[in-house]
Design a protein around this motif. Structure first.
Motif, PDB file in Angstrom:
ATOM      1  N   GLN A  50       9.329   8.648  24.265  1.00  0.00           N
ATOM      2  CA  GLN A  50       9.919   7.519  23.537  1.00  0.00           C
ATOM      3  C   GLN A  50      11.051   7.991  22.633  1.00  0.00           C
ATOM      4  OE1 GLN A  50       9.400   4.349  23.986  1.00  0.00           O
ATOM      5  NE2 GLN A  50       7.760   4.671  25.531  1.00  0.00           N
ATOM      6  N   GLN A  51      10.864   9.176  21.985  1.00  0.00           N
ATOM      7  CA  GLN A  51      11.929   9.692  21.123  1.00  0.00           C
ATOM      8  C   GLN A  51      13.171  10.065  21.947  1.00  0.00           C
ATOM      9  OE1 GLN A  51      10.275  12.923  18.928  1.00  0.00           O
ATOM     10  NE2 GLN A  51       9.024  11.623  17.594  1.00  0.00           N
ATOM     11  N   ALA A  52      12.968  10.619  23.101  1.00  0.00           N
ATOM     12  CA  ALA A  52      14.105  10.991  23.947  1.00  0.00           C
ATOM     13  C   ALA A  52      14.852   9.757  24.444  1.00  0.00           C
ATOM     14  CB  ALA A  52      13.620  11.839  25.130  1.00  0.00           C
ATOM     15  N   LEU A  53      14.107   8.697  24.830  1.00  0.00           N
ATOM     16  CA  LEU A  53      14.754   7.458  25.271  1.00  0.00           C
ATOM     17  C   LEU A  53      15.513   6.798  24.125  1.00  0.00           C
ATOM     18  CD1 LEU A  53      11.971   5.965  27.581  1.00  0.00           C
ATOM     19  CD2 LEU A  53      14.143   7.000  28.274  1.00  0.00           C
ATOM     20  N   HIS A  54      14.944   6.867  22.931  1.00  0.00           N
ATOM     21  CA  HIS A  54      15.619   6.284  21.772  1.00  0.00           C
ATOM     22  C   HIS A  54      16.938   7.010  21.489  1.00  0.00           C
ATOM     23  CE1 HIS A  54      16.206   4.368  17.902  1.00  0.00           C
ATOM     24  NE2 HIS A  54      16.286   5.579  17.325  1.00  0.00           N
ATOM     25  N   LEU A  55      16.932   8.336  21.561  1.00  0.00           N
ATOM     26  CA  LEU A  55      18.172   9.088  21.345  1.00  0.00           C
ATOM     27  C   LEU A  55      19.189   8.790  22.441  1.00  0.00           C
ATOM     28  CD1 LEU A  55      16.747  12.565  20.266  1.00  0.00           C
ATOM     29  CD2 LEU A  55      17.902  10.895  18.820  1.00  0.00           C
ATOM     30  N   HIS A  56      18.714   8.599  23.670  1.00  0.00           N
ATOM     31  CA  HIS A  56      19.625   8.319  24.768  1.00  0.00           C
ATOM     32  C   HIS A  56      20.294   6.955  24.603  1.00  0.00           C
ATOM     33  CE1 HIS A  56      21.346   8.255  28.741  1.00  0.00           C
ATOM     34  NE2 HIS A  56      20.658   7.168  29.074  1.00  0.00           N
ATOM     35  N   ARG A  57      19.562   5.974  24.030  1.00  0.00           N
ATOM     36  CA  ARG A  57      20.142   4.657  23.857  1.00  0.00           C
ATOM     37  C   ARG A  57      21.047   4.568  22.631  1.00  0.00           C
ATOM     38  NH1 ARG A  57      14.857   2.864  25.587  1.00  0.00           N
ATOM     39  NH2 ARG A  57      14.237   2.798  23.385  1.00  0.00           N
ATOM     40  N   THR A  58      20.676   5.252  21.560  1.00  0.00           N
ATOM     41  CA  THR A  58      21.426   5.115  20.305  1.00  0.00           C
ATOM     42  C   THR A  58      22.539   6.140  20.168  1.00  0.00           C
ATOM     43  OG1 THR A  58      19.783   6.512  19.194  1.00  0.00           O
ATOM     44  CG2 THR A  58      19.433   4.113  19.145  1.00  0.00           C
ATOM     45  N   GLN A  59      22.307   7.404  20.585  1.00  0.00           N
ATOM     46  CA  GLN A  59      23.295   8.479  20.401  1.00  0.00           C
ATOM     47  C   GLN A  59      23.468   9.258  21.708  1.00  0.00           C
ATOM     48  OE1 GLN A  59      21.890  10.871  17.159  1.00  0.00           O
ATOM     49  NE2 GLN A  59      21.963   9.200  15.675  1.00  0.00           N
ATOM     50  N   PRO A  60      24.024   8.602  22.733  1.00  0.00           N
ATOM     51  CA  PRO A  60      24.115   9.320  24.028  1.00  0.00           C
ATOM     52  C   PRO A  60      25.080  10.495  23.995  1.00  0.00           C
ATOM     53  CG  PRO A  60      25.267   7.218  24.125  1.00  0.00           C
ATOM     54  CD  PRO A  60      24.535   7.234  22.818  1.00  0.00           C
ATOM     55  N   GLU A  61      26.256  10.320  23.342  1.00  0.00           N
ATOM     56  CA  GLU A  61      27.230  11.419  23.325  1.00  0.00           C
ATOM     57  C   GLU A  61      26.686  12.632  22.574  1.00  0.00           C
ATOM     58  OE1 GLU A  61      30.839   9.948  21.742  1.00  0.00           O
ATOM     59  OE2 GLU A  61      31.233   8.543  23.399  1.00  0.00           O
ATOM     60  N   ALA A  62      26.043  12.396  21.430  1.00  0.00           N
ATOM     61  CA  ALA A  62      25.475  13.517  20.676  1.00  0.00           C
ATOM     62  C   ALA A  62      24.368  14.213  21.462  1.00  0.00           C
ATOM     63  CB  ALA A  62      24.945  13.009  19.328  1.00  0.00           C
ATOM     64  N   LEU A  63      23.576  13.412  22.207  1.00  0.00           N
ATOM     65  CA  LEU A  63      22.497  14.010  23.005  1.00  0.00           C
ATOM     66  C   LEU A  63      23.063  14.890  24.120  1.00  0.00           C
ATOM     67  CD1 LEU A  63      19.483  14.241  23.588  1.00  0.00           C
ATOM     68  CD2 LEU A  63      19.667  12.188  25.000  1.00  0.00           C
ATOM     69  N   TYR A  64      24.086  14.369  24.838  1.00  0.00           N
ATOM     70  CA  TYR A  64      24.683  15.160  25.916  1.00  0.00           C
ATOM     71  C   TYR A  64      25.345  16.427  25.369  1.00  0.00           C
ATOM     72  CZ  TYR A  64      23.967  10.975  28.738  1.00  0.00           C
ATOM     73  OH  TYR A  64      23.411   9.914  29.395  1.00  0.00           O
ATOM     74  N   GLN A  65      26.004  16.289  24.220  1.00  0.00           N
ATOM     75  CA  GLN A  65      26.636  17.465  23.608  1.00  0.00           C
ATOM     76  C   GLN A  65      25.592  18.509  23.219  1.00  0.00           C
ATOM     77  OE1 GLN A  65      28.971  16.549  20.173  1.00  0.00           O
ATOM     78  NE2 GLN A  65      29.703  18.645  19.899  1.00  0.00           N
ATOM     79  N   THR A  66      24.475  18.053  22.694  1.00  0.00           N
ATOM     80  CA  THR A  66      23.404  18.981  22.317  1.00  0.00           C
ATOM     81  C   THR A  66      22.822  19.690  23.539  1.00  0.00           C
ATOM     82  OG1 THR A  66      22.848  17.612  20.405  1.00  0.00           O
ATOM     83  CG2 THR A  66      21.169  19.169  21.182  1.00  0.00           C
ATOM     84  N   VAL A  67      22.619  18.914  24.623  1.00  0.00           N
ATOM     85  CA  VAL A  67      22.070  19.519  25.848  1.00  0.00           C
ATOM     86  C   VAL A  67      23.033  20.548  26.424  1.00  0.00           C
ATOM     87  CG1 VAL A  67      21.385  19.035  28.222  1.00  0.00           C
ATOM     88  CG2 VAL A  67      20.626  17.541  26.380  1.00  0.00           C
ATOM     89  N   ALA A  68      24.340  20.200  26.451  1.00  0.00           N
ATOM     90  CA  ALA A  68      25.333  21.132  26.998  1.00  0.00           C
ATOM     91  C   ALA A  68      25.430  22.389  26.142  1.00  0.00           C
ATOM     92  CB  ALA A  68      26.694  20.437  27.101  1.00  0.00           C
ATOM     93  N   TYR A  69      25.458  22.224  24.835  1.00  0.00           N
ATOM     94  CA  TYR A  69      25.578  23.382  23.948  1.00  0.00           C
ATOM     95  C   TYR A  69      24.334  24.267  24.028  1.00  0.00           C
ATOM     96  CZ  TYR A  69      27.213  25.949  19.866  1.00  0.00           C
ATOM     97  OH  TYR A  69      27.657  26.933  19.014  1.00  0.00           O
ATOM     98  N   THR A  70      23.169  23.596  24.096  1.00  0.00           N
ATOM     99  CA  THR A  70      21.923  24.374  24.222  1.00  0.00           C
ATOM    100  C   THR A  70      21.895  25.147  25.537  1.00  0.00           C
ATOM    101  OG1 THR A  70      20.764  22.728  22.890  1.00  0.00           O
ATOM    102  CG2 THR A  70      19.418  24.226  24.214  1.00  0.00           C
ATOM    103  N   GLY A  71      22.327  24.513  26.629  1.00  0.00           N
ATOM    104  CA  GLY A  71      22.373  25.206  27.917  1.00  0.00           C
ATOM    105  C   GLY A  71      23.338  26.380  27.904  1.00  0.00           C
ATOM    106  N   ALA A  72      24.491  26.183  27.239  1.00  0.00           N
ATOM    107  CA  ALA A  72      25.449  27.289  27.155  1.00  0.00           C
ATOM    108  C   ALA A  72      24.879  28.456  26.351  1.00  0.00           C
ATOM    109  CB  ALA A  72      26.753  26.794  26.531  1.00  0.00           C
ATOM    110  N   LEU A  73      24.211  28.131  25.238  1.00  0.00           N
ATOM    111  CA  LEU A  73      23.609  29.196  24.429  1.00  0.00           C
ATOM    112  C   LEU A  73      22.512  29.923  25.197  1.00  0.00           C
ATOM    113  CD1 LEU A  73      23.349  27.544  20.891  1.00  0.00           C
ATOM    114  CD2 LEU A  73      24.936  29.313  21.631  1.00  0.00           C
ATOM    115  N   MET A  74      21.714  29.183  25.953  1.00  0.00           N
ATOM    116  CA  MET A  74      20.657  29.832  26.747  1.00  0.00           C
ATOM    117  C   MET A  74      21.265  30.708  27.834  1.00  0.00           C
ATOM    118  SD  MET A  74      17.756  26.848  27.098  1.00  0.00           S
ATOM    119  CE  MET A  74      16.643  27.971  27.911  1.00  0.00           C
ATOM    120  N   ALA A  75      22.366  30.256  28.456  1.00  0.00           N
ATOM    121  CA  ALA A  75      23.022  31.077  29.484  1.00  0.00           C
ATOM    122  C   ALA A  75      23.575  32.367  28.888  1.00  0.00           C
ATOM    123  CB  ALA A  75      24.135  30.266  30.154  1.00  0.00           C
TER     124      ALA A  75
END
Length: 940
Positions: free
Chosen positions: A441-466
């Motif tokens: 539910q928290q993930a769906l809420h972030l996707h509906r309210t702050q999609p750009e920030a969520l995608y940016q966080t996922v991309a940055y986290t993936g880059a840091l993990m790589a």
């Protein structure tokens, strides 16, 4: 580092050629300079007169060499690209001349206007502007206005300018390819050949050493072993023989020890032992037995016992101190880690315990009661079938105590089952994140309210993990590379970087608002506890009980204790009444001490132990080899044969190969087997390998692997001086470097002259020491005085007396005692009759010294005269006597007899067109210089 430098130079040359474009002369000049900078070519410059960088560069600029170098590398694609570039440039200039406007200004205004419309009005406004501009241009074209003509020519000039840029890029690529090809196949070989041509005769005779050549400085360094005929023959014999004793014989320094070491290293199980100088069979076998036991224990992964000279108390204190250090280091990590884990997971574990403790205890109590009732029923006899079943089970368990399958099966079940259970627990705990409704539910809420920030966080986290993963890969790669005097390890560089990247990733996930809400889920500590528990359970699958020490290892350990210690046991018995003061008592003490094994017993135990080891190793597909080295240093052949006779008892063990290094005379005794002469070699040795001195071809291979600067003439000189004996060959190879450093000359004529005279001086000093032990009279002292004069010339030569030294050396070299073995020719020296007052030993020493001087004089005539390559070819045309190998044969013959060596040297001198007698009028030094010591000129 060298690869990086080569890569930088390659791409630097490509960049220069790319920028040069159609300038073929500039590319050619750059390739010539690169060829001159090549290390193999640059080291030859300025070593002889006229061979300089400027002289070579001037020659390469001539038409002849320019054409000779470029004709090897076709440049048709390059020329076509340049021609097409010129055509585009002509069309571009024609279009620019036909317009009255400045095409650069017009095109720049159009581009800037389009960008302004795009930025301020957007794509739709740009589309409208383009349509409007097209309508205006069509109107101008319809009316035939000059504005349309000028605008069109400006656009055509701009388009041709873009085409010119594209074609210029193609020209640069073609220029880089042609320059690389020209440097590799054109100027490189041509410059190298030109430098060798300018050097004149014998360019390979220049000796230009490196600063440090490890192969010559460390004769016994690993990695420089070259295959030869003796090694291949020995390997064939070891392959075809199931067991036996093979003697390795040859002259000292021929490489017998290296051959034995390589065979032991290649064998599945091998031991090499040095024979004692003053042999005692018992001590030798004792040492061999100790080495055998220690080698086998280390091979099985067990440490041999240490018999340190310490008291038991000091041993105990040392062991306690070592264990305390280990415990302290372990505790410094274990205690803080356990405290942090307990603090972080205590709340979740307590809640889990409170939730399931009651149900678990009820389950355990129920099954415990059931098991207790069944046991009571069996005990009281109410369950007859169960009683019979468990009785047979107990018998079967007892019978299975010697079976290996049962503990092995239980071990496999434990290792595989517990590991899979642990991994399942860890993955199941991690998978509960996907099933948690609150997190979803928290993930769906972030996707509906702050999609750009969520995608940016996922991309940055993936880059840091790589990045973190790549740093870990670099850390665990194990790559090391030299950097000057240091060796840099990627692990030391990327370990802190990987830790820093992981720490930054964790801090980013904690501080980020989107991920912080997900990490704050109350069930996350419980999931983490499940993951940790699963990992720990899976690690428990790697545990296995320490295996029992093999019986053969225990036997070796016991044998070592018996060989290296004296064991003593004391037993005491005291009897007395209950009242110690009034009773009488007796004390009985018994002391038992082991007796060291005598030689027959030691032989029997050694053979039995070695037989068991060989049976085990051969069963595993390995060979067992015992090498006994340095038997030839015992002295005379009688002592070596006596040593073989004493240790013959340990030979002939089944499945075991013995290699024994012996002198040539022992090998000769074995070769004479079956003749009337018989000795211990007939029954002790199964075969013999003769390690002959290396041939000239093998000497080239040996020295080429150790030094890249020793060319053919240098190898031929070292081979001739050493006679092909490996130890002397390496010594002379290093002496060439020493003489070059001493004389600061690169010419073989100078280096060989100093080297031969130094060797001659040292040899004559030894002969003079031996002659001093003979009896001399007033009538025979003239020979000794002449010998002293020659030794004085050789010990400290100077240019002003070099002519006298050469004349004296020549007269002594052609001196011989006794009847001549060849007819006296017109050019032969006058025969010196045998002096009856000289002893036979003195006469023998003088003949040996004279023949060695004759051999040295031959080497001087061959190597210290210019034109060695030409004269070598002329000598080879004279037949086998002109082969350079005959020089080594003559050196080997000197070790047998001077009387057989002198005729051989005569044949060599004939093939090389050298005089067979003293030079009329004396010899002239090869170079007339002023004497720096006596300050007087040398008269030519």
């Amino acid at each position: 580092m060298l690869r990086l430098q080569a890569w930088v130079e390659l791409w630097g040359a490509r960049a220069l050629d790319f920028l040069s474009g159609s300038d073929k002369d500039g590319i050619y000049h750059r390739c010539v300079l690169a060829a001159l900078d090549d290390p193999e070519t640059a080291r030859l410059l300025d070593k002889r007169e006229g061979v300089t960088r400027d002289a070579v560069l001037e020659r390469m600029r001539t038409v002849t060499y320019h054409r000779y170098a470029t004709i090897r590398c076709p440049s048709l694609p390059f020329d076509e690209a340049v021609e097409k570039l010129d055509e585009i440039q002509d069309e571009h200039e024609r279009a620019a001349r036909e317009t009255q406007w400045n095409w650069r200004v017009v095109c720049s205004l159009i581009v800037l206007g389009a960008l302004a419309v795009l930025i301020f009005g957007g794509p739709f406004a740009l589309l409208i502007a383009v349509l409007a501009a097209a309508a205006v241009m069509f109107t101008l074209f319809w009316r035939g206005s000059t504005a349309w003509f000028n605008l069109r020519q400006c656009l055509v000039a701009a388009a041709l300018g873009v085409a010119w840029l594209v074609q210029r890029f193609e020209v640069g690529v073609c220029a880089a390819r042609w320059g690389e090809d020209l440097q590799e196949r054109g100027t490189g070989p041509v410059v190298a050949d030109l430098v060798r041509h300018l050097l004149g005769d014998d360019p390979d005779s220049l000796f230009i050493p490196d600063d440090y050549e490890w192969g010559l400085r460390a004769p016994r360094a690993p990695g420089y072993v070259v295959e030869n005929g003796a090694r291949r023959q020995l390997e064939r014999k070891l392959t075809h023989l199931e067991d036996g004793t093979i003697a390795v014989c040859g002259p000292r320094g021929a490489g017998k020890t290296t051959l034995l070491e390589q065979c032991v290293k290649k064998a599945g199980f091998g031991v090499i032992v040095q024979a004692p100088a003053t042999y005692t069979p018992h001590d030798f076998l004792l040492s061999l037995s100790v080495q055998l036991c220690e080698k086998y224990m280390r091979d099985q992964g067990y440490d041999p016992p240490e018999f340190a000279q310490l008291s038991p108390v000091r041993k105990l204190l040392r062991r306690v101190r070592f264990q305390a250090k280990r415990l302290g280091r372990w505790s410094s990590f274990a205690v803080p880690a356990a405290a942090l884990l307990v603090l972080g997971l205590s709340a979740s574990v307590r809640s889990l315990y409170e939730q399931y403790a009651t149900s678990v205890s009820d389950f355990v109590r129920t099954h415990t009661d059931a098991i207790r009732d069944d046991v009571i029923a069996i005990w009281q006899g109410h369950a007859v079938v169960a009683s019979v079943t468990i009785t047979f089970g107990g018998i079967a368990w007892w019978q299975a105590r010697h079976a290996a399958w049962l503990p092995r099966m239980l071990g496999r079940l434990w290792m595989r089952g517990i590991r899979r259970i642990g991994l399942l627990l860890a993955w199941a705990s991690a998978a509960t994140v996907l099933l948690d409704e609150q997190i979803r539910q928290q993930a769906l809420h972030l996707h509906r309210t702050q999609p750009e920030a969520l995608y940016q966080t996922v991309a940055y986290t993936g880059a840091l993990m790589a990045v973190w993963w790549l740093l870990r890969l670099a850390r665990d790669s194990g790559v090391e590379f030299p950097l000057g005097r240091w060796h840099v390890s990627l692990e030391k560089i990327f370990r802190p970087l990987a830790a820093a990247a992981g720490t930054y990733l964790l801090l980013y996930l904690i501080d980020n608002p989107q991920t912080h809400t997900l990490l704050a889920d109350p069930e996350n500590p419980l999931r983490l506890a499940g993951i940790i528990a699963g990992v720990l359970v899976s690690k428990a699958g790697d545990w296995h009980p320490q295996p029992e020490e093999p019986e053969l290892v225990t036997r070796c350990r016991t044998h070592l204790y018996r060989l290296q210690t004296i064991q003593q046991a004391t037993h005491g018995l005291t009897t007395g009444g209950a009242a110690q003061i009034l009773s009488l008592g007796t004390n009985h003490t018994t002391s038992v001490s082991t007796v060291p094994p005598n030689y027959p017993e030691l032989v029997e135990e050694f053979r039995e132990l070695l037989k068991y080891i060989a049976a085990e190793k051969v069963g595993d597909g390995k060979t067992v080899l015992i090498a006994i080295d340095e038997v030839d240093r015992l002295g005379a052949d009688t002592e070596a044969l006596a040593f073989l006779r004493e240790i013959k008892a340990i030979l002939g063990v089944p499945l075991v190969h013995y290699l024994i290094s012996v002198a040539e005379d022992v090998g000769a005794a074995f070769v004479r087997r079956g003749l009337p002469h018989r000795d211990v070699t007939d029954s002790s040795l199964d075969d013999v390998i003769h390690v002959q001195p290396s041939t000239l071809k093998e000497s080239r291979a040996i020295l080429a692997k150790r030094s890249q600067r020793l060319k053919g003439p240098h190898v031929m000189l070292a081979h001739a001086l050493s006679g092909g004996v490996l130890r002397d060959l390496l010594r002379y190879g290093l002496q060439l470097r020493e003489i070059q450093d001493k004389t600061q000359s690169y010419e073989l004529t100078h280096i060989s002259r100093h080297l031969i005279l130094e060797e001659l001086a040292e040899t004559f000093a030894g002969f003079r020491t031996l002659l001093s032990k003979q009896q001399w009279t007033h009538d025979t002292s003239s020979v000794l005085a002449s010998f002293r004069t020659l030794c004085g010339y050789l010990r400290d030569p100077c240019p002003c007396v070099e002519a006298d030294m050469l004349q004296t050396l020549e007269q002594f070299a052609f001196y011989s005692e006794g009847p001549r073995s060849r007819p006296v020719d017109a050019g032969d020296p006058p025969h010196v009759p045998a002096d009856p007052d000289l002893s036979s030993e003195a006469r023998q020493l003088i003949d040996e010294a004279s023949t060695y001087a004759y051999f040295s004089l031959t080497l001087l005539d061959i190597f210290s005269t210019e034109g060695l390559e030409r004269r070598t070819q002329l000598a080879a045309e004279q037949g086998p006597d002109g082969d350079p190998e005959r020089l080594a044969d003559a050196r080997q013959e000197l070790g047998i007899s001077p009387y057989s060596a002198r005729p051989l040297i005569d044949t060599v001198r004939k093939a090389w067109s050298l005089p067979l007698g003293p030079t009329p009028g004396g010899r002239v030094p090869p170079q007339a210089v002023d004497c720096p010591r006596h300050r007087r000129p040398v008269i030519e």
